[in-house]
Design an enzyme around this catalytic site. Structure first.
Site, PDB file in Angstrom:
ATOM      1  N   GLY A 279      -0.786  -1.281   8.885  1.00 58.37           N
ATOM      2  CA  GLY A 279      -0.168   0.113   8.676  1.00 58.37           C
ATOM      3  C   GLY A 279       0.520   0.942   9.177  1.00 58.37           C
TER       4      GLY A 279
ATOM      5  N   ARG B 278       4.554  -8.140  20.413  1.00 63.45           N
ATOM      6  CA  ARG B 278       3.656  -9.749  21.181  1.00 63.45           C
ATOM      7  C   ARG B 278       2.761 -10.298  20.664  1.00 63.45           C
ATOM      8  NH1 ARG B 278       8.454  -9.063  23.362  1.00 63.45           N
ATOM      9  NH2 ARG B 278       8.789  -7.860  25.350  1.00 63.45           N
TER      10      ARG B 278
ATOM     11  N   ASN C 223       0.928  -1.340   0.547  1.00 62.81           N
ATOM     12  CA  ASN C 223       0.183   0.163  -0.148  1.00 62.81           C
ATOM     13  C   ASN C 223       0.380   1.211  -0.468  1.00 62.81           C
ATOM     14  OD1 ASN C 223      -2.047   2.022   0.192  1.00 62.81           O
ATOM     15  ND2 ASN C 223      -3.266   0.265   1.274  1.00 62.81           N
TER      16      ASN C 223
ATOM     17  N   THR D  64      10.520  -6.791  16.349  1.00 62.13           N
ATOM     18  CA  THR D  64      11.942  -7.115  16.300  1.00 62.13           C
ATOM     19  C   THR D  64      13.122  -8.596  16.996  1.00 62.13           C
ATOM     20  OG1 THR D  64      11.561  -7.506  18.520  1.00 62.13           O
ATOM     21  CG2 THR D  64      12.210  -5.137  17.846  1.00 62.13           C
TER      22      THR D  64
ATOM     23  N   HIS E 212      23.311  -0.545  12.402  1.00 61.38           N
ATOM     24  CA  HIS E 212      24.670   0.003  12.322  1.00 61.38           C
ATOM     25  C   HIS E 212      25.378  -0.422  13.288  1.00 61.38           C
ATOM     26  CE1 HIS E 212      22.762   3.120   9.137  1.00 61.38           C
ATOM     27  NE2 HIS E 212      21.902   2.949   9.771  1.00 61.38           N
TER      28      HIS E 212
END
Length: 184
Positions: free
Chosen positions: A141, A179, A84, A164, A114
């Site tokens: 979204g 979660r 989208n 993550t 990084h």
């Protein structure tokens, strides 16, 4: 000795402040610009220059404008993938999105990680971590997917979530960090 592009592709530490990588990013910015500025009836599912960049892309993949990616050469998009408006994929690492997966507006995928050492980070030292999104995945979204994550087939990522860690097939995850939602 390996080039910075070869180190990036191999998942090793590399310097992103490299002339070869800069040339690749310039080529990609041109293709992204074409995609984002072409009239929709001329662009179709995606602009030709953008399609030509991708590692693999099905004819049925649809990318709304605006869209942004870093290189394009690391993207593999399956059948009937839908991205989208406002999706950003920083594809220094491989990004694979499986058949029939849908990304909502403003979804961001970040492969670059990084260096933790400030001096090395200031020199442009980073590492590319791949992202794999299975088949029939729905990403709401504004979600952010970090490098090194795999999202299993049929999973759902709630809007605004920050992923993550890996997401199991069929799981629904929400929040920051994302979660699993318990199902009763």
């Amino acid at each position: 000795m390996a080039s910075e592009a070869e180190k990036m592709a191999a998942g090793e530490w590399y310097c992103c402040l490299d002339a070869e990588l800069d040339d690749l990013r310039v080529k990609t910015r041109r293709a992204v610009h074409q995609h984002n500025t072409m009239p929709p009836d001329e662009r179709g599912m995606m602009a030709p220059a953008l399609r030509a960049l991708f590692r693999e892309v099905a004819d049925s993949t649809f990318i709304e404008a605006p869209f942004h990616c870093s290189y394009g050469i690391n993207l593999s998009l399956g059948e009937r993938v839908y991205l989208n408006a406002g999706c950003t994929i920083l594809d220094s690492g491989r990004v694979s999105i499986g058949d029939r997966s849908m990304l909502g507006p403003g979804v961001q995928i970040y492969c670059a990680d990084h260096h933790r050492d400030a001096e090395l980070r200031s020199q442009g030292i980073e590492i590319a971590r791949p992202v794999t999104i299975g088949r029939d995945v729905w990403i709401g979204g504004g979600a952010i997917i970090l490098g090194g994550v795999t999202i299993g087939d049929g999973a759902i990522v709630g809007a605004g979530s920050v992923v993550t860690r890996d997401v199991a097939a069929g799981a629904t995850v929400v929040g920051n960090p994302a979660r699993p939602v318990r199902r009763d």
